[in-house]
Design a protein around this motif. Structure first.
Motif, PDB file in Angstrom:
ATOM      1  N   TYR A 485       0.855  -1.181   0.000  1.00 44.29           N
ATOM      2  CA  TYR A 485       0.000   0.000   0.000  1.00 44.29           C
ATOM      3  C   TYR A 485       0.894   1.235   0.000  1.00 44.29           C
ATOM      4  O   TYR A 485       1.592   1.507   0.975  1.00 44.29           O
ATOM      5  CB  TYR A 485      -0.921   0.010   1.218  1.00 44.29           C
ATOM      6  N   LEU A 486       0.883   1.965  -1.105  1.00 43.23           N
ATOM      7  CA  LEU A 486       1.621   3.220  -1.177  1.00 43.23           C
ATOM      8  C   LEU A 486       0.777   4.304  -0.524  1.00 43.23           C
ATOM      9  O   LEU A 486      -0.351   4.561  -0.966  1.00 43.23           O
ATOM     10  CB  LEU A 486       1.909   3.600  -2.631  1.00 43.23           C
ATOM     11  N   CYS A 487       1.282   4.920   0.523  1.00 43.47           N
ATOM     12  CA  CYS A 487       0.529   5.906   1.284  1.00 43.47           C
ATOM     13  C   CYS A 487       1.311   7.211   1.332  1.00 43.47           C
ATOM     14  O   CYS A 487       2.315   7.319   2.048  1.00 43.47           O
ATOM     15  CB  CYS A 487       0.248   5.399   2.695  1.00 43.47           C
ATOM     16  N   ALA A 488       0.850   8.184   0.571  1.00 40.42           N
ATOM     17  CA  ALA A 488       1.497   9.493   0.526  1.00 40.42           C
ATOM     18  C   ALA A 488       0.648  10.497   1.290  1.00 40.42           C
ATOM     19  O   ALA A 488      -0.567  10.553   1.106  1.00 40.42           O
ATOM     20  CB  ALA A 488       1.687   9.947  -0.922  1.00 40.42           C
ATOM     21  N   THR A 489       1.287  11.253   2.156  1.00 42.42           N
ATOM     22  CA  THR A 489       0.591  12.310   2.893  1.00 42.42           C
ATOM     23  C   THR A 489       0.947  13.649   2.273  1.00 42.42           C
ATOM     24  O   THR A 489       2.123  13.944   2.043  1.00 42.42           O
ATOM     25  CB  THR A 489       1.004  12.291   4.371  1.00 42.42           C
ATOM     26  N   MET A 490      -0.062  14.447   2.014  1.00 37.87           N
ATOM     27  CA  MET A 490       0.143  15.756   1.381  1.00 37.87           C
ATOM     28  C   MET A 490      -0.268  16.868   2.322  1.00 37.87           C
ATOM     29  O   MET A 490      -1.284  16.765   3.020  1.00 37.87           O
ATOM     30  CB  MET A 490      -0.662  15.848   0.079  1.00 37.87           C
ATOM     31  N   TRP A 491       0.527  17.905   2.300  1.00 38.65           N
ATOM     32  CA  TRP A 491       0.227  19.108   3.098  1.00 38.65           C
ATOM     33  C   TRP A 491       0.745  20.321   2.332  1.00 38.65           C
ATOM     34  O   TRP A 491       1.904  20.659   2.362  1.00 38.65           O
ATOM     35  CB  TRP A 491       0.884  19.000   4.475  1.00 38.65           C
ATOM     36  N   HIS A 492      -0.154  20.916   1.562  1.00 41.75           N
ATOM     37  CA  HIS A 492       0.154  22.147   0.839  1.00 41.75           C
ATOM     38  C   HIS A 492       1.307  21.979  -0.141  1.00 41.75           C
ATOM     39  O   HIS A 492       2.186  22.840  -0.227  1.00 41.75           O
ATOM     40  CB  HIS A 492       0.463  23.277   1.819  1.00 41.75           C
ATOM     41  N   GLU A 493       1.319  20.849  -0.887  1.00 47.85           N
ATOM     42  CA  GLU A 493       2.334  20.663  -1.917  1.00 47.85           C
ATOM     43  C   GLU A 493       2.034  21.535  -3.136  1.00 47.85           C
ATOM     44  O   GLU A 493       0.876  21.846  -3.421  1.00 47.85           O
ATOM     45  CB  GLU A 493       2.406  19.192  -2.349  1.00 47.85           C
ATOM     46  N   THR A 494       3.076  21.887  -3.853  1.00 48.48           N
ATOM     47  CA  THR A 494       2.917  22.653  -5.084  1.00 48.48           C
ATOM     48  C   THR A 494       2.587  21.719  -6.246  1.00 48.48           C
ATOM     49  O   THR A 494       2.660  20.488  -6.124  1.00 48.48           O
ATOM     50  CB  THR A 494       4.203  23.429  -5.406  1.00 48.48           C
ATOM     51  N   VAL A 531      -4.765  13.820   1.688  1.00 49.89           N
ATOM     52  CA  VAL A 531      -4.583  15.265   1.552  1.00 49.89           C
ATOM     53  C   VAL A 531      -5.108  15.949   2.806  1.00 49.89           C
ATOM     54  O   VAL A 531      -6.315  15.925   3.077  1.00 49.89           O
ATOM     55  CB  VAL A 531      -5.298  15.804   0.303  1.00 49.89           C
ATOM     56  N   ASP A 532      -4.220  16.534   3.580  1.00 42.64           N
ATOM     57  CA  ASP A 532      -4.624  17.304   4.753  1.00 42.64           C
ATOM     58  C   ASP A 532      -5.142  18.667   4.321  1.00 42.64           C
ATOM     59  O   ASP A 532      -4.668  19.253   3.345  1.00 42.64           O
ATOM     60  CB  ASP A 532      -3.434  17.484   5.695  1.00 42.64           C
ATOM     61  N   ASP A 533      -6.117  19.159   5.070  1.00 48.92           N
ATOM     62  CA  ASP A 533      -6.652  20.498   4.821  1.00 48.92           C
ATOM     63  C   ASP A 533      -7.079  20.633   3.363  1.00 48.92           C
ATOM     64  O   ASP A 533      -6.603  21.496   2.622  1.00 48.92           O
ATOM     65  CB  ASP A 533      -5.602  21.557   5.174  1.00 48.92           C
ATOM     66  N   ALA A 534      -8.018  19.774   2.937  1.00 51.72           N
ATOM     67  CA  ALA A 534      -8.414  19.697   1.532  1.00 51.72           C
ATOM     68  C   ALA A 534      -9.619  20.564   1.192  1.00 51.72           C
ATOM     69  O   ALA A 534      -9.955  20.695   0.010  1.00 51.72           O
ATOM     70  CB  ALA A 534      -8.728  18.244   1.158  1.00 51.72           C
ATOM     71  N   PHE A 535     -10.249  21.167   2.189  1.00 49.26           N
ATOM     72  CA  PHE A 535     -11.486  21.897   1.932  1.00 49.26           C
ATOM     73  C   PHE A 535     -11.366  23.345   2.403  1.00 49.26           C
ATOM     74  O   PHE A 535     -10.535  23.690   3.248  1.00 49.26           O
ATOM     75  CB  PHE A 535     -12.663  21.225   2.648  1.00 49.26           C
ATOM     76  N   MET A 536     -12.239  24.175   1.824  1.00 49.16           N
ATOM     77  CA  MET A 536     -12.336  25.571   2.217  1.00 49.16           C
ATOM     78  C   MET A 536     -13.803  25.988   2.118  1.00 49.16           C
ATOM     79  O   MET A 536     -14.636  25.269   1.557  1.00 49.16           O
ATOM     80  CB  MET A 536     -11.492  26.443   1.293  1.00 49.16           C
ATOM     81  N   THR A 537     -14.084  27.129   2.665  1.00 49.53           N
ATOM     82  CA  THR A 537     -15.444  27.663   2.601  1.00 49.53           C
ATOM     83  C   THR A 537     -15.468  28.846   1.647  1.00 49.53           C
ATOM     84  O   THR A 537     -14.695  29.792   1.786  1.00 49.53           O
ATOM     85  CB  THR A 537     -15.910  28.105   3.996  1.00 49.53           C
ATOM     86  N   GLU A 538     -16.340  28.758   0.652  1.00 52.20           N
ATOM     87  CA  GLU A 538     -16.460  29.844  -0.326  1.00 52.20           C
ATOM     88  C   GLU A 538     -17.140  31.034   0.334  1.00 52.20           C
ATOM     89  O   GLU A 538     -18.241  30.918   0.892  1.00 52.20           O
ATOM     90  CB  GLU A 538     -17.265  29.355  -1.528  1.00 52.20           C
ATOM     91  N   LYS A 539     -16.483  32.185   0.261  1.00 46.95           N
ATOM     92  CA  LYS A 539     -16.968  33.327   1.034  1.00 46.95           C
ATOM     93  C   LYS A 539     -18.273  33.887   0.491  1.00 46.95           C
ATOM     94  O   LYS A 539     -19.092  34.411   1.236  1.00 46.95           O
ATOM     95  CB  LYS A 539     -15.898  34.417   1.071  1.00 46.95           C
ATOM     96  N   GLU A 540     -18.503  33.774  -0.849  1.00 46.75           N
ATOM     97  CA  GLU A 540     -19.725  34.350  -1.407  1.00 46.75           C
ATOM     98  C   GLU A 540     -20.954  33.525  -1.065  1.00 46.75           C
ATOM     99  O   GLU A 540     -22.012  34.069  -0.740  1.00 46.75           O
ATOM    100  CB  GLU A 540     -19.609  34.475  -2.924  1.00 46.75           C
ATOM    101  N   THR A 541     -20.824  32.193  -1.148  1.00 47.28           N
ATOM    102  CA  THR A 541     -22.000  31.324  -0.980  1.00 47.28           C
ATOM    103  C   THR A 541     -21.995  30.560   0.328  1.00 47.28           C
ATOM    104  O   THR A 541     -23.036  30.002   0.704  1.00 47.28           O
ATOM    105  CB  THR A 541     -22.071  30.315  -2.137  1.00 47.28           C
ATOM    106  N   GLY A 542     -20.861  30.498   1.005  1.00 47.74           N
ATOM    107  CA  GLY A 542     -20.786  29.720   2.235  1.00 47.74           C
ATOM    108  C   GLY A 542     -20.707  28.230   1.999  1.00 47.74           C
ATOM    109  O   GLY A 542     -20.836  27.444   2.937  1.00 47.74           O
ATOM    110  N   LYS A 543     -20.485  27.812   0.755  1.00 36.85           N
ATOM    111  CA  LYS A 543     -20.415  26.383   0.448  1.00 36.85           C
ATOM    112  C   LYS A 543     -19.049  25.826   0.801  1.00 36.85           C
ATOM    113  O   LYS A 543     -18.035  26.511   0.725  1.00 36.85           O
ATOM    114  CB  LYS A 543     -20.697  26.142  -1.037  1.00 36.85           C
TER     115      LYS A 543
END
Length: 1423
Positions: A485-494, A531-543
């Motif tokens: 099982y290849l397990c890669a952890t990502m944190w703000h990679e380019t 992927v850590d920290d994969a989501f955000m909240t859209e400021k216009e719609t709150g989605k």
């Protein structure tokens, strides 16, 4: 090169006809790996070299023993005193291998493990070993001196007789007819013994060399002793037939102790035979004759040279034989040289006799008889002539010296042929044996001991017979199947960093090939990206949407897929999960890629928690369902992706892998831990797999990590990493176990992680200050510490290369090492603290290794003081100042920086450290030249600084030469040297003083609060006045939320305004992010990108309002989550039945969150005109890749492409078709394909082509997570991974503990280093004339011997440092040899990328069978 440019140009032109954007990336390493010709040449060279070494060393060892037996013969021309000494050398030759085994076994018993033996088993083994030693002693010390050199050469072949008998009795042959081999061996050996007796009968009757009748007793004793020696390899037959399993199993546990006792017994038996026969029976020993002096030094020289040649060459032949087997050159480099040893020795003796006999013919004798009669006249003491003389004298004792007739000599020749044929036919299985890469020596050979007197026969007979096991019929020659099982952890990679890891995974997919087919390396794999920290909240719609990092990752997957296959991803699934979401891809060859999107509002972030997440999922949950097949989720059979690219029916890979896991134990389940920017090749993974596959006690293995990037900081790290791997890691691997397997590229064994006190303890949440440092600042080192404490070994493979980005900025580098330094010290001290228990549990860790680590830790602690004194030496030489004053001045900068670190913020500390590093670099440059100048002035390099510089330069240069592919890194050594004060003084101070800062420090972007501050910040200035040092940040997500915040602030007068859960319950679903921890206050939250606009011909998608409301309800709060999931669980069975009969449009009724639709729209771009055309062409070519189908392939591509062009003439290249148009197009393409196949009379391919068309037009799927897995994630998050929300009281307590821990560590470091500096300072004050060590230095000008006075403290430190470097250097040499063996072994079995030739055309009702007994028919999938 020009052809490659033209090829890429033609491909680009083809794409340009269909789109205005034909340009694509071509990641480095995307091309197919090819065998390097130089490596192939090197591989054959090594095999030939090893084969020649085996042959030469065996010939020299065997020849030396024969010469010694001739020199010690009673019939030799030597005096009695000489013969006595040569006989003693024969005794030493027999004792030497037993002494080596005694030392090795005693070491393992004393410093590794000791198991109490079973007395009955040990008694049996000791009796057999004593009999074998008795037979060897009688044959070599009693019988062989009475025989001639040719008879001694031939008679040794009879030691295979017992092995031949046991092979016949137990019928150890895979084919019945092969029983002829041991039968022939028995007959030939028996015939050889008969011819031996007849030959000596004729010699006695013909009075050859005055042969006496007592020769017959020696012939009988020789046959009897050969039989005793043949008992040596009884265990080989028993283990092959699975006989005496209990005895052999017990023996494995205490074999080391048995070898200690048996080797002593063997030595005692050898000594007893020597004394009894030569002292009591023959009375040939006179103790005074052992006093060799004067002119008798020639005797001593000849005897010792022959002894060392025999002892060294026999050991070398054994070692090279093992190497030959490990590099898969058994036939050419092992079996052939061993079988040719006897004939080679015979040929060498005859050649010497024919070419050198003339020089011994002093009386011009005519004929062999006269020549032999005149030999006694020669008494030359010359070394060479003595050996030749006795060799020729021994030959003259054969029937060649018969006065009556010469034909009896033919009997001796026939005897040799029979004996040689007997042992060759007895060891026939060696020629057919198959060995794995770097197979363990215990799996290659039955016994650790070799018989130096019969080195060729010993190695061949000791080679293990590998036969099918009786109980399971499992072939021991085949590799055990493993799953990785290849397990890669990502944190703000380019984007570029993501490109590296994805390219590496696709390379491994290409190397592995179709998972339905067997692979030569016998492994299957899945790729998982977390992927850590994969989501955000859209400021216009709150989605709640995926952030820019996930969008980049999706683009990278699509781009890499295009590069490798020239088409879009085939099978894409989007799944909502309790921790966020999951994207599921089927890689080009059929292996799986999962992208797990973590929402930090639902599950803990940071690397350690991601590791716990995938360990519990892959080892806990997947292991559970494979042990309970009824728990496995049912497959949705309505998807077109049930068809592989070549048109075969198969289980979806995610289900097929779980099914294969049922037949694979936890010991053969591996997890490859990766970082999100790691770049590696399949070879690196396979080499690590070899380490775990061959050695059960290896819990983890790491490779050679190469930092990448540009700039001075990267240059420094390149050499730092090189030194760390070249010397430190190799020393740890050789002398004990590697302490840290870096998380960026390490392979872990599943059973090791699942062991008691490993994974369970790894889930511990840090609550105390010391735990924050040890657990969270260096999670990979802590995990390895847990493995070591439980008895597992961690290894290092230098040929397994991986590349990862390193900090390029000074600040980022210091912050990274600020985490690593205290964590390394904390884990090492933890291991040393539990040293006694660890030594008891871990076979790889000994008390001496614990001492070595203590010495290493002590050296690192004294690093700042050592650097300070080095700087003082530079001041002293450059400015000609007093030593004591130089020490005082050199202490000023460190003390100043300590004060700065305590008084200022981290950024200021780093800025000042950077300035001081530059100043120190100038000083170190001057110091470099001052050291050289000091050596010139003193006239010797034996000054403390001179020894340091010269030894380091020579050692690093030699080490770099031994690493030819990394030799260029030596250039960065100067950069490393001038940065020593920064890396070992300033960085140490910074790390210790900032130990209380437990934030990550790297890969952090702008603070979330700073971004929101530009949007709307209320009462910022006033709140700062009210709350002195606290910063208030209020983000206006919506107008109502803003009013609620102000109202809440006015009524509660809270010191820090925040939106409470009760007040903003309607908004909780839109923004489920928790309050950030102090150390995570700089996490990046990207601005939401607008979802792609709907095209005019876009397929009808789900109503977003419904999905949004569903998302709001599902994410409301904990109670809301449970209610929604409960509803889903109640209807799961109904939905499963629904999936079995539903169309794709109906499947889209699954309630989805806001983030799903934009992601799905991104993958719907597959259905644009340009992508469909390219995908269809690639699918047709791959599906019909048989050479016999080239014509029909081109016809299909031409006609189907024309159909697409006509059908979609009005569509733009980027337009997405509606589902109705896709169905219509699919029907038309299928009819067109049927017509073409009918015209070409290839209707048998209709199903394949139809499935290729379906696969091309398949849309991404939105799936429901299995009910059982959903429940697993809920419970896992609840138990271990709930987002941490510490109280202010807890934060304050931890902060105090961290500061207290910081103060203790700084005080300890400060006191130790100050004591060292103060001791040196007072020695300088006292003066060298009073307390010093005098080093002689000869002056040519004055012609007298002067003395260089050195302080004892400095000399002691340099001496200790030199010993440490020497130990590491020796370990590096040892590790280099075995790395070369592993690389050559891998190159000999490396996969060659050739175009696969498909099998004959299959019937339309296809059946797929694999080794796991899964049989699927096409009827099983009919709806």
């Amino acid at each position: 090169m020009s052809e490659e440019l033209r090829y890429r140009g033609r491909k680009r032109e083809g794409r340009h006809r269909d789109t205005w954007d034909p340009f694509q990336l071509n990641p480095v390493g995307a091309e197919k790996e090819q065998k390097k010709r130089c490596l192939l040449v090197a591989q054959y060279f090594v095999a030939v070299f090893v084969g020649v070494a085996v042959l030469v060393s065996a010939v020299v060892a065997k020849g030396s023993l024969l010469v010694l037996s001739a020199l010690s013969s009673p019939n030799s021309l030597r005096e009695k005193k000489d013969r006595q000494f040569y006989m003693l050398m024969l005794v030493f030759c027999l004792v030497f291998p037993n002494f080596l085994v005694f030392l090795k076994s005693l070491w393992r018993c004393a410093f590794k493990t000791f198991v109490a033996p079973n007395l009955k088993t040990m008694a049996l083994i000791c009796v057999i070993e004593s009999l074998v030693s008795l037979g060897t002693s009688l044959l070599v010390l009693v019988v062989m001196p009475h025989f001639d050199i040719l008879t001694n050469l031939f008679i040794s072949g009879g030691v295979c007789i017992m092995s031949a008998v046991l092979q016949i009795v137990y019928r150890l042959q895979r084919e019945n007819w092969k029983i002829l081999f041991p039968i022939c061996s028995l007959l030939l050996t028996s015939a050889g013994y008969c011819l031996l007796g007849m030959d000596y009968y004729i010699r006695e009757a013909s009075h050859v060399d005055r042969q006496k009748k007592d020769c017959f007793s020696y012939v009988g004793l020789g046959i009897f002793s050969s039989f005793l020696v043949s008992l040596c390899w009884w265990e080989n037959t028993m283990q092959a037939k699975n006989r005496m399993q209990k005895v052999l199993a017990e023996l494995e546990g205490f074999r080391d102790f048995v070898f200690v006792i048996s080797s002593i017994l063997r030595i005692l038996v050898i000594g007893a035979v020597y004394l009894i026969y030569h002292k009591l029976v023959n009375k040939s020993i006179e103790w005074n004759n052992f006093n060799l002096a004067g002119h008798e030094g020639d005797i001593l020289q000849i005897g010792l040279v022959l002894f060392f040649l025999q002892a060294f060459c026999s050991a070398a032949s054994h070692w090279f034989g093992v190497v030959a087997c490990k590099i898969n050159a058994v036939r050419m480099s092992f079996a052939l040289p061993m079988c040719c040893t006897g004939p080679a020795v015979l040929g060498l003796v005859l050649v010497l006799f024919l070419t050198q006999a003339e020089s011994f013919n002093s009386a011009d004798a005519i004929g062999i008889n006269d020549f032999c009669r005149n030999l006694h006249l020669l008494k030359d003491k010359n070394t060479t002539n003595v050996v030749m003389l006795e060799m020729f004298r021994s030959i003259c004792r054969t029937s060649l010296n018969n006065d009556y007739f010469q034909w009896p000599f033919a009997m001796l020749v026939l005897e040799g042929v029979c004996m040689w044929g007997g042992f060759v036919t007895c060891t026939y299985y060696v020629w057919k044996i198959k060995v794995q890469r770097i197979e363990r020596t215990s799996q290659l050979f039955v016994r650790r001991l070799y018989e130096s007197a019969f080195i060729d026969l010993s190695l061949l007979l000791n080679t293990k017979m590998k036969l099918p096991k009786a109980q399971t019929n499992e072939n021991q020659d085949e590799l055990q199947n493993v799953v990785i099982y290849l397990c890669a952890t990502m944190w703000h990679e380019t984007y570029d960093e993501m490109l590296k890891i994805l390219t590496s995974m696709f390379r491994l997919d290409r190397y592995r090939g179709d998972p339905k087919e067997e692979h030569k390396d016998s492994f299957d794999f899945e790729s998982h990206i977390f992927v850590d920290d994969a989501f955000m909240t859209e400021k216009e719609t709150g989605k709640r949407l995926v952030n820019e990092y996930v969008e980049d990752l999706i683009h990278v997957v699509t781009e890499v897929y295009r590069v490798f296959t020239n088409k879009e991803p085939d099978d894409v699934s989007i799944i909502e999960t309790p921790y966020g979401g999951r994207l599921m891809f089927v890689l080009p060859e059929g292996n799986m890629l999962y992208v797990h999107l973590k929402d930090k509002g639902r599950i803990r972030n940071k690397k350690r928690w991601s590791q716990i997440m995938y360990m519990y999922y892959l080892l806990g949950w997947k292991g559970y369902i494979t042990k309970n097949p009824q728990k496995m989720p049912r497959m949705d059979t309505s998807r077109e992706s049930l068809i592989s690219m070549d048109g075969e029916i198969f289980l979806l890979p995610q289900y097929d892998n779980d099914n294969k896991r049922r037949f694979i134990s936890d010991d053969n389940t591996y997890i490859l831990a990766l970082d999100g920017d790691t770049d590696f090749h399949p070879k690196a993974v396979v080499l690590l797999v070899d380490r775990l596959r061959m050695y059960y006690n290896v819990g983890a293995a790491c490779g050679r990590i190469h930092p990448t990037g540009m700039g001075p900081m990267v240059w420094y790290q390149k050499f730092e990493y090189a030194v760390g791997h070249w010397l430190q890691k190799t020393a740890e691997h050789v002398f004990g176990s590697v302490l840290c397997s870096p998380g960026c590229f390490s392979l872990f064994r599943g059973s090791a992680l699942m062991d008691d006190n490993v994974l369970k303890k790894y889930t511990t949440t840090a609550t105390r200050g010391a735990e924050y440092v040890q657990y969270d600042q260096g999670e990979d080192r802590w995990l390895c510490t847990l493995l070591l404490q439980q008895g597992w070994r961690v290894e290092y493979n230098a040929a397994s290369d991986a590349y990862t980005n390193s900090p390029q900025e000074f600040k980022e580098f210091y912050n990274q090492r600020r985490r690593w330094g205290p964590s390394t010290l904390a884990n090492t001290l933890d291991l040393l603290h539990s040293g006694k228990e660890t030594v008891k549990r871990n076979q790889s860790i000994s008390s001496l290794y614990i001492f070595y680590q203590m010495f290493t830790v002590g050296s690192s602690i004294l690093g700042p003081a050592s650097v300070t004194l080095m700087v003082a030496g530079a001041f002293q030489f450059i400015f000609k100042m007093n030593g004591a004053i130089a020490i005082i001045i050199s202490c000023v900068p460190p003390v100043f920086y300590i004060i700065i670190c305590f008084a200022t913020k981290a950024n200021t500390q780093i800025t000042i450290a950077a300035v001081m590093s530059v100043l120190y670099a100038f000083l170190m440059t001057a110091s470099f030249f001052s050291i050289i100048g000091d050596m010139v002035v003193q006239g010797t390099f034996l000054t403390p600084t001179g020894v340091f510089l010269v030894s380091m330069a020579i050692m690093y240069l030699v080490t770099a030469i031994l690493h030819p592919e990394e030799f260029g890194l030596i250039i960065y050594g100067l950069m490393y040297f001038i940065c020593i004060p920064s890396g070992y003084l300033l960085l140490t101070i910074y790390s210790l003083v900032n130990m209380n800062n437990v934030s990550w420090g790297t890969r952090e972007s702008k603070e979330e609060g700073e971004q929101k501050q530009t949007q709307s910040v209320l009462c910022n200035k006033d709140c700062r006045l009210c709350c002195w040092d606290m910063k208030i940040q209020i983000t206006q997500e919506a107008e109502n939320a803003m009013l609620q915040q102000i109202t809440s602030f006015a009524t509660q007068k809270a010191p820090l305004l925040q939106i409470t859960k009760n007040e903003t319950q309607p908004q909780a679903a839109a923004n489920p992010e928790p309050q950030d921890k102090p150390e995570l206050a700089t996490e990046k939250t990207a601005e939401a990108k607008n979802p792609p606009a709907h095209k005019s011909k876009e397929a009808p998608l789900k109503d977003k309002d419904d999905s949004s409301s569903d998302s709001d309800d599902s994410d409301d709060d904990d109670g809301g989550k449970k209610s929604i999931r409960s509803d889903s669980s109640d209807s799961s069975d109904e939905n499963d039945d629904y999936f079995m009969n539903a169309d794709l449009e109906e499947m889209e009724d699954i309630p989805v969150s806001d983030w799903v639709e934009p992601v799905k729209e991104e993958f719907l771009k597959k259905l644009t005109y340009f992508n469909m055309k390219r995908n269809l062409q690639a699918q047709i070519r791959y599906t019909l890749r048989n050479k016999n189908q080239d014509d029909v392939v081109e016809d299909l591509i031409l006609m189907l492409t024309d159909t697409l062009n006509i059908r979609l003439s009005k569509a733009g290249p980027e337009d997405i078709l509606a589902q109705a148009e896709i169905d219509e197009l699919q029907h038309e393409l299928t009819n067109q394909a049927r017509h073409i196949l009918k015209n070409n009379k290839m209707m048998k391919l209709e199903k394949r082509v139809k499935r290729a068309i379906e696969k091309t037009l398949s849309a991404p799927q939105v799936q429901r997570l299995d009910e059982g897995e959903n429940d697993f994630w809920d419970k896992l998050i609840e138990r271990y991974l709930t987002p941490i929300s510490d109280t202010q009281e807890h934060k304050n307590r931890v902060s105090k503990e961290l500061k207290s821990l910081r103060n203790k560590a700084v005080f300890l470091y400060f006191i130790i280093n100050v004591l060292w500096v103060v001791a040196t300072f007072f020695l300088q004050l006292i003066g060298n004339d009073i307390i010093s060590i005098k080093i002689p230095k000869f002056s040519e000008e004055k012609n007298i011997t002067e003395y260089l006075k050195v302080e004892p403290l400095s000399l002691m430190f340099l001496f200790s440092f030199a010993i440490l470097l020497l130990v590491q250097f020796v370990a590096m040499l040892y590790h280099r040899v075995y790395t070369l063996i592993h690389v050559v072994s891998y190159r000999g079995t490396e996969k060659d990328y050739k175009e696969r030739e498909p099998e004959d055309e299959e019937e339309e009702d296809q059946t797929v069978e694999n080794q796991y007994a899964v049989s699927l028919h096409s009827e099983d999938f009919q709806l």
